[in-house]
Enzyme design. Structure first.
Site, PDB file in Angstrom:
ATOM      1  N   LYS A  46       3.810   4.011  17.874  1.00  0.00           N
ATOM      2  CA  LYS A  46       3.858   5.426  17.458  1.00  0.00           C
ATOM      3  C   LYS A  46       4.077   6.328  18.670  1.00  0.00           C
ATOM      4  O   LYS A  46       4.819   7.315  18.600  1.00  0.00           O
ATOM      5  CB  LYS A  46       2.568   5.779  16.729  1.00  0.00           C
ATOM      6  CG  LYS A  46       2.415   5.027  15.408  1.00  0.00           C
ATOM      7  CD  LYS A  46       0.999   5.124  14.866  1.00  0.00           C
ATOM      8  CE  LYS A  46       0.829   4.364  13.568  1.00  0.00           C
ATOM      9  NZ  LYS A  46      -0.577   4.213  13.181  1.00  0.00           N
ATOM     10  N   THR A  83       0.835  -1.208   0.000  1.00  0.00           N
ATOM     11  CA  THR A  83       0.000   0.000   0.000  1.00  0.00           C
ATOM     12  C   THR A  83       0.871   1.260   0.000  1.00  0.00           C
ATOM     13  O   THR A  83       0.719   2.134  -0.855  1.00  0.00           O
ATOM     14  CB  THR A  83      -0.901  -0.010   1.264  1.00  0.00           C
ATOM     15  OG1 THR A  83      -1.681  -1.198   1.235  1.00  0.00           O
ATOM     16  CG2 THR A  83      -1.816   1.193   1.296  1.00  0.00           C
ATOM     17  N   ASP A 109       0.024  -1.007  17.683  1.00  0.00           N
ATOM     18  CA  ASP A 109       0.450  -0.046  16.652  1.00  0.00           C
ATOM     19  C   ASP A 109       0.521   1.371  17.245  1.00  0.00           C
ATOM     20  O   ASP A 109       1.493   2.102  17.026  1.00  0.00           O
ATOM     21  CB  ASP A 109      -0.558  -0.105  15.485  1.00  0.00           C
ATOM     22  CG  ASP A 109      -0.266   0.907  14.413  1.00  0.00           C
ATOM     23  OD1 ASP A 109       0.658   0.675  13.616  1.00  0.00           O
ATOM     24  OD2 ASP A 109      -0.952   1.949  14.376  1.00  0.00           O
ATOM     25  N   GLY A 146       0.499   8.491   9.686  1.00  0.00           N
ATOM     26  CA  GLY A 146       0.358   8.516   8.218  1.00  0.00           C
ATOM     27  C   GLY A 146       0.784   9.823   7.574  1.00  0.00           C
ATOM     28  O   GLY A 146       1.970  10.167   7.568  1.00  0.00           O
TER      29      GLY A 146
HETATM   30  N1  HSE Z   1      -2.629   0.347  10.712  1.00  0.00           N
HETATM   31  C1  HSE Z   1      -2.242   1.707  10.847  1.00  0.00           C
HETATM   32  C2  HSE Z   1      -3.463   2.538  11.174  1.00  0.00           C
HETATM   33  C3  HSE Z   1      -1.617   2.173   9.561  1.00  0.00           C
HETATM   34  O1  HSE Z   1      -4.578   2.049  11.009  1.00  0.00           O
HETATM   35  O2  HSE Z   1      -3.317   3.662  11.615  1.00  0.00           O
HETATM   36  C4  HSE Z   1      -0.881   3.451   9.683  1.00  0.00           C
HETATM   37  O3  HSE Z   1       0.170   3.360  10.587  1.00  0.00           O
END
Ligand code: HSE
Length: 433
Positions: free
Chosen positions: A203, A13, A199, A132
């Site tokens: 971050k 992606t 996740d 992102g």
């Molecule tokens: N899986 C992550 C999200 C992708 O949904 O934010 C971006 O880091």
């Protein structure tokens, strides 16, 4: 000036998004950098129909890219922490600069990677690893560099926010929304990383390091997911004027640093409570600037590709600069990182939303409020629904700020009352001030 040559490893992606941006916006990018950026080679296990690589040198062996003498910057977009780590370390060894979107790699192995990059005089840029398309790394590391950062709080997982929003606005089922997030390319390869907060913890680890100048400490982040949040929690929160958001929070206190990811009640009056769908937003409170908010798409091919390409441009601009004059990887000079202690969750102080089921008998409420008061917990608001056909009724209590360990002690005592049925759902509340 001669072109800067990049090699892209991974054509999923984010890889295809970055490839397409470099192609589509080539002219604009050249005008910004003062020289063109050329894709010298792509390393990918398979083609991606979203990226037309027919005119590109494609290899199935990603290590060809890091060993390609023509390439100045290696773009690591394969994900994971095993081969990706090997690849990045090899690229650095070969004196190539690196751009990566890999938050797990940076959060878990960044200390080692940055040390090696510094030794070799190359840059490792990782804007796309957090939130992102939002330039939050640049914002904290450079835009807010005059400040002592007091705290930051962010919606930093698009999939989780997308799920919470769809469930809350449209009453959709959890699994159904998750499948859609996967199809849209938002979710991690293992979507429990999104839903269980891993996740977001990756971050947050990165954000906390550049905010406070502390080493990356992923294993010290307290992490709680959203899978236990019920429709009732959402609807009671709404009645009380709050939205439930999955936040990553890093706060500097007199005792140390709080690092935590958990569902959180946020007042609907806060902008953060109104960040919906796949959108991310990060509030950062600096001592000089006060509160700031950045907002944008937290996942997706082009949004994340936007950050990857911005990093490529940054690296290209400073290729010839003295390495000692570059912005440090973790915002502070490597030899000036602080050893501020990361606090246990027990030490954290915040408000609480308690959702419980009780037998509707005289004296139950008095017993509960007595336990709260004995533990130094003051009630801010309360909802007790009228009795229906059954004798059990929901009771929701919102408290003022209290230390987590006091709340745990009170919850254990309340759950032991004979008129309290089952476990108490507890969600933290943040004022964000
Ligand atoms: N899986 C992550 C999200 C992708 O949904 O934010 C971006 O880091």
């Amino acid at each position: 000036m001669k072109p800067v040559k990049v090699g892209i490893c991974g054509l999923g992606t984010v890889g295809s998004g970055s490839f397409n941006i470099l192609r589509e916006n080539a002219e604009e990018i050249t005008r910004r950098v003062g020289r063109s950026i050329e894709i010298e080679q792509v390393g990918a296990r398979r083609d991606n129909p979203s990226a037309d690589t027919s005119a590109t040198n494609v290899t199935r062996n990603i290590f060809d890219v890091v060993n390609n003498p023509e390439i100045d910057i290696v773009i690591e977009l394969i994900g994971g922490t095993t081969i990706a780590k090997e690849l990045v370390l090899q690229a650095i060894e070969n004196q190539k600069h690196v751009v990566t979107a890999n938050k797990a790699l940076i959060a878990e192995h960044g200390n080692e990677i940055f040390a090696k990059a510094q030794e070799k005089g190359v840059m490792v840029a990782f804007e796309a690893a957090v939130a992102g398309g939002i330039p939050i790394i640049k914002t904290v590391r450079e835009g807010l560099s005059a400040n002592k950062i007091d705290w930051l709080a962010g919606i930093i997982n698009g999939t989780g926010n997308f799920i919470m929003t769809e469930m809350s606005d449209k009453g959709r089922a959890f699994d159904d929304v998750l499948k859609e997030a996967q199809a849209l390319g938002y979710a991690e390869a293992d979507p429990t990383f999104d839903v269980e907060g891993i996740d977001a913890a990756h971050k947050l680890t990165i954000l906390a390091s550049i905010a406070f100048g502390i080493p990356l400490q992923f294993d010290r982040v307290y992490t709680e997911g959203i899978s236990q949040i019920t429709e009732k929690d959402v609807s009671f929160s709404n009645q009380l004027g709050y939205s439930i958001k999955h936040l990553g929070i890093a706060r500097r206190t007199a005792k140390g640093v709080e690092l935590r990811v958990h569902p959180t009640l946020v007042s609907k009056k806060q902008l953060l409570a109104n960040v919906n769908g796949v959108m991310n937003a990060v509030m950062v409170k600096g001592d000089a600037v006060g509160p700031t908010l950045t907002y944008g798409a937290g996942a997706g091919a082009l949004a994340t590709g936007s950050s990857v390409v911005a990093d490529i441009i940054d690296v290209a601009r400073t290729l010839t600069a003295d390495p000692d004059n570059r912005v440090p990887h973790l915002a502070f000079q490597a030899n000036a990182l602080s050893d501020l202690e990361v606090l246990d969750i027990d030490e954290v102080e915040c408000g609480f939303f308690l959702n419980m089921t009780i037998q509707d008998r005289a004296g139950v409420l008095a017993n509960i409020t007595q336990i709260l008061s004995t533990n130094g917990i003051s009630i801010e608001s309360l909802i007790q629904q009228e009795k229906g056909v059954s004798d059990s009724v929901p009771l929701v209590v919102m408290t003022h700020t209290v230390a987590e360990k006091n709340m745990n002690a009170a919850i254990a005592k309340i759950e032991a009352l004979p008129d309290v049925i089952g476990k108490i759902q507890r969600i933290r509340v943040e004022a964000l001030i």
